[in-house]
Write a protein that holds these residues in place. Structure first.
Motif, PDB file in Angstrom:
ATOM      1  N   ALA A 408     -12.784   6.165   9.086  1.00 18.20           N
ATOM      2  CA  ALA A 408     -12.879   7.401   9.886  1.00 18.20           C
ATOM      3  C   ALA A 408     -11.493   7.802  10.371  1.00 18.20           C
ATOM      4  O   ALA A 408     -11.114   8.990  10.314  1.00 18.20           O
ATOM      5  CB  ALA A 408     -13.824   7.176  11.065  1.00 18.20           C
ATOM      6  N   GLN A 409     -10.717   6.815  10.814  1.00 15.77           N
ATOM      7  CA  GLN A 409      -9.355   7.120  11.281  1.00 15.77           C
ATOM      8  C   GLN A 409      -8.488   7.654  10.141  1.00 15.77           C
ATOM      9  O   GLN A 409      -7.675   8.547  10.340  1.00 15.77           O
ATOM     10  CB  GLN A 409      -8.701   5.858  11.848  1.00 15.77           C
ATOM     11  N   ALA A 410      -8.668   7.074   8.950  1.00 14.48           N
ATOM     12  CA  ALA A 410      -7.859   7.505   7.802  1.00 14.48           C
ATOM     13  C   ALA A 410      -8.127   8.985   7.498  1.00 14.48           C
ATOM     14  O   ALA A 410      -7.189   9.758   7.241  1.00 14.48           O
ATOM     15  CB  ALA A 410      -8.175   6.633   6.581  1.00 14.48           C
ATOM     16  N   SER A 411      -9.403   9.379   7.562  1.00 20.31           N
ATOM     17  CA  SER A 411      -9.730  10.798   7.310  1.00 20.31           C
ATOM     18  C   SER A 411      -9.083  11.673   8.371  1.00 20.31           C
ATOM     19  O   SER A 411      -8.512  12.728   8.066  1.00 20.31           O
ATOM     20  CB  SER A 411     -11.244  11.028   7.356  1.00 20.31           C
ATOM     21  N   SER A 412      -9.166  11.225   9.629  1.00 20.17           N
ATOM     22  CA  SER A 412      -8.588  12.027  10.719  1.00 20.17           C
ATOM     23  C   SER A 412      -7.071  12.113  10.575  1.00 20.17           C
ATOM     24  O   SER A 412      -6.478  13.177  10.797  1.00 20.17           O
ATOM     25  CB  SER A 412      -8.909  11.396  12.071  1.00 20.17           C
ATOM     26  N   ALA A 413      -6.441  10.992  10.187  1.00 22.00           N
ATOM     27  CA  ALA A 413      -4.977  10.993  10.044  1.00 22.00           C
ATOM     28  C   ALA A 413      -4.570  11.935   8.908  1.00 22.00           C
ATOM     29  O   ALA A 413      -3.567  12.664   9.028  1.00 22.00           O
ATOM     30  CB  ALA A 413      -4.481   9.570   9.760  1.00 22.00           C
ATOM     31  N   ALA A 414      -5.361  11.947   7.843  1.00 19.79           N
ATOM     32  CA  ALA A 414      -5.056  12.851   6.731  1.00 19.79           C
ATOM     33  C   ALA A 414      -5.158  14.303   7.203  1.00 19.79           C
ATOM     34  O   ALA A 414      -4.332  15.157   6.830  1.00 19.79           O
ATOM     35  CB  ALA A 414      -6.019  12.589   5.573  1.00 19.79           C
ATOM     36  N   ALA A 415      -6.160  14.567   8.047  1.00 16.95           N
ATOM     37  CA  ALA A 415      -6.332  15.940   8.557  1.00 16.95           C
ATOM     38  C   ALA A 415      -5.154  16.322   9.461  1.00 16.95           C
ATOM     39  O   ALA A 415      -4.635  17.445   9.389  1.00 16.95           O
ATOM     40  CB  ALA A 415      -7.645  16.044   9.317  1.00 16.95           C
ATOM     41  N   ARG A 416      -4.703  15.366  10.306  1.00 14.44           N
ATOM     42  CA  ARG A 416      -3.558  15.640  11.195  1.00 14.44           C
ATOM     43  C   ARG A 416      -2.303  15.903  10.354  1.00 14.44           C
ATOM     44  O   ARG A 416      -1.517  16.800  10.653  1.00 14.44           O
ATOM     45  CB  ARG A 416      -3.296  14.433  12.119  1.00 14.44           C
TER      46      ARG A 416
END
Ligand SMILES: Cc1cc2nc3c(=O)[nH]c(=O)nc-3n(C[C@H](O)[C@H](O)[C@H](O)COP(=O)(O)OP(=O)(O)OC[C@H]3O[C@@H](n4cnc5c(N)ncnc54)[C@H](O)[C@@H]3O)c2cc1C
Ligand code: SF4
Ligand code: SF4
Length: 433
Positions: A408-416
Motif C-alpha cells: 500500500a505504501q509503495a502505491s502511495s509513494a509512486a503516486a507522490r
C-alpha cells in the motif's frame, strides 16, 4: 546523486551478470552442468547453489548470472567455460563489465527494505551453538517446497549428519578405489592379503604397508558410516516446535520498538508446519501476541483451535540442549508464576526487523535524515516524504511493517512521485521521467 525535486541526476552501477539478459531464456541448463557448488544465501545458508544461478526462482527478469568470485574461470583463473558450451542461446558473456549509467529523474522512491536481527548477540538463546535453534527466516526456507528440504521439517542437526554421511561416503569411495587398484595389481583380495601380512615386513614392503593401512582405514570408515546411518534411520522430522517472540524487539538492550509482523509470521509458520504434518504441535512464547489487523485475531484463534498451537505468556530466559540435540526452553510462565522447562525438537527465534546494512550510506549519499532507530526519517503527517523534497520512502526502509502495508505504501509513494514528475515541464526537466 545531485539535483532537486523534479530534476535529479543519478548515477547507477549496473553490475555485470556475465549472461546476456536479452538472450538468456532462463532454462537453467548451464546451472545443471556447472561443477561449482557454493552456499546458497537465499536459502539462509541451509542449501547449495551453483556458481551460475538465479538468486531465487521467481526473480524478475528470469535471467541467470555468474557469481564471479566463485566461478572457476572468472574468479579462480582456471579453465572451465562449461556453462558457455552448454548454453544453446549463446547467452554467456565472460567479457561483460559493470556499467555506470547516468539517469535523469524527477523523483526517487527508496524501497531498500530491512534486515533481520542477528540473535547470536543473545548468548542465552544458543543460536549457532545449538544446531536446532534457528531463525524464523531459516525456518521459512525449511518450510518452503522450493527450499533445501523441499518443505520437510528436517532438523539442522540431521542435515549436518547427512552432510557428514555424504562426505564419509565420498572419502570411502576414494579409499576403496585405491584398495581395488592394489588388489588388481597383486591378484588377490584384501582379505587374502591380510591373512598373510606381517607387520614386521612393513619396513621392506612400503606398498604392502600402505595396503594394510588403507584396509584399516576402509574398515574404520565403514564402521563409522554404518553407525551414522543407523542414527539417521532412527531420526524423524521435527514434530514439537517452540517459537520465541520479540528476539531483539521490545528489548531495551537492542531495539525498543515492536517489529509488528513477527507475531503473525510465527502463527503462520506454525499453521503451515501443521498443514504439512498433522503430528506437529507448536508452543508460541510471547509477552503478548500482537494480532493487529483485520481477521488476524481470528487467524490466531484458529491456530489454537485447529492447528495444535498453544500460546504461552512468558519470556524465555535460556535455551539449553540435551544429548540428542533437542533444545530445552527455560521460561517463567506469567500465568502459573513458575519457572518451567520444556524440551522441543526445534526452536524458532522471531528476530527483530532492523535497518538494512546500506541504509546509513544511502542516507549520506542522498542527504537524508534517519530516525532514532536508523530507518529513513519521515513526518508522521506525511509518512512517505523523507527529509528531502522529491525523495520518498516505502515499506520496511521506513520502519517495520508487513507485506500488505508495504505494498500500500509503495502505491502511495509512486503516486507522490508522479505528482512531482507531472508538475515539471518536460523540457525544463531535460526529458526527466
Ligand atoms: C521470517 C519472516 C517471515 C515473514 N512473513 C511474512 C508474511 O507471511 N506476511 C507478511 O505480510 N509479511 C511477512 N514478513 C514481513 C515482510 O518480509 C516485509 O513486510 C516485506 O519484505 C517488506 O518489503 P520491502 O519491499 O519493504 O523490503 P524487502 O523485502 O527487504 O525488499 C527490499 C529489497 O531492496 C533491495 N535493496 C536494498 N538496498 C538496495 C540498494 N542499495 N540497491 C538495490 N537494491 C537494494 C534488497 O536486496 C531487497 O530485495 C516476514 C518477515 C520475516 C523476517
Ligand atoms: S565457467 Fe564453469 S564454474 Fe564458472 S559458471 Fe560457468 S560452468 Fe560454472
Ligand atoms: S510483532 Fe510480536 S514478536 Fe514481533 S516484536 Fe511485536 S510483539 Fe514481539
Amino acid at each position: 546523486m545531485a539535483g532537486e525535486a523534479g530534476d535529479f541526476q543519478v548515477k547507477v552501477r549496473k553490475k555485470a551478470r556475465y549472461v546476456n539478459e536479452d538472450l538468456c531464456t532462463g532454462c537453467g541448463a548451464c546451472a545443471e552442468k556447472c561443477p561449482t557448488s557454493v552456499t546458497d544465501d537465499y536459502n539462509a545458508g541451509l542449501g547449495e547453489r551453483k556458481a551460475i544461478y538465479k538468486y531465487f526462482p521467481q526473480g524478475i527478469p528470469s535471467t541467470f548470472c555468474i557469481d564471479a568470485e566463485n566461478c572457476r574461470q572468472l574468479g579462480q583463473g582456471k579453465k572451465c567455460g562449461i556453462c558457455a558450451k552448454t548454453c544453446q542461446a549463446e547467452a554467456i558473456d565472460f567479457e561483460q563489465k559493470d556499467q555506470l549509467l547516468d539517469i535523469e529523474v524527477g523523483a526517487i522512491v527508496l524501497a531498500s527494505g530491512y534486515e533481520v536481527f542477528d540473535p547470536s548477540v543473545i548468548p542465552e538463546y544458543g543460536y549457532q551453538h545449538i544446531a536446532n535453534v534457528v531463525t524464523a527466516m531459516e525456518f521459512e526456507r525449511l518450510l518452503s517446497a522450493s527450499g533445501p528440504t523441499a518443505g520437510h521439517l528436517d532438523r539442522p542437526s540431521e542435515l549436518a549428519l547427512r552432510a557428514e554421511i555424504a562426505a564419509l561416503e565420498k572419502s570411502l569411495k576414494k579409499l576403496s578405489r585405491q584398495v581395488q587398484r592394489l588388489e588388481e595389481k597383486h591378484g588377490k583380495s584384501t582379505a587374502e592379503f591380510l591373512e598373510t601380512w606381517k607387520e614386521e615386513a612393513a619396513a621392506e614392503e612400503p606398498e604392502l604397508k600402505r595396503w594394510a593401512e588403507l584396509a584399516r582405514k576402509v574398515n574404520a570408515s565403514q564402521q563409522q558410516l554404518d553407525s551414522l546411518k543407523k542414527i539417521d534411520a532412527a531420526s524423524t522430522t521435527a514434530k514439537k516446535l517452540a517459537f520465541i517472540q520479540c528476539v531483539g524487539s521490545r528489548d531495551f538492550r537492542f531495539n525498543r520498538f515492536c517489529s509488528s509482523y513477527c507475531c503473525m509470521h510465527s502463527v503462520k509458520e506454525a499453521m503451515i508446519a501443521y498443514e504439512h504434518d498433522n503430528e506437529v504441535s507448536s508452543s508460541i512464547f510471547c509477552m503478548d501476541l500482537r494480532a493487529v489487523g483485520r481477521g488476524f485475531e481470528e487467524y490466531k484463534l484458529r491456530g489454537g483451535q485447529s492447528a495444535n498451537i498453544q500460546y504461552i505468556r512468558g519470556r524465555v530466559a535460556e535455551i539449553t540442549e540435551d544429548k540428542d540435540h533437542n533444545p530445552i526452553v527455560w521460561y517463567e510462565s506469567t500465568t502459573s508464576r513458575q519457572v518451567q522447562q520444556e524440551t522441543f525438537d526445534m526452536v524458532i527465534l522471531a528476530t527483530a526487523c532492523i535497518p538494512a546494512a546500506g541504509t546509513q550510506k544511502l542516507a549520506e549519499m542522498m542527504g537524508l535524515e534517519l530516525n532514532e532507530h536508523g530507518f529513513f526519517k519521515t513526518d508522521p503527517l506525511i509518512p512517505l516524504d523523507t527529509s528531502r523534497p522529491g525523495i520518498f520512502v516505502c515499506g520496511c526502509a521506513q520502519g517495520p511493517m508487513d507485506i500488505p502495508e508495504s505494498v500500500a505504501q509503495a502505491s502511495s509513494a509512486a503516486a507522490r512521485a508522479a505528482e512531482i514528475v507531472a508538475a515539471v515541464p518536460r523540457a525544463a526537466a531535460g526529458g526527466a521521467k
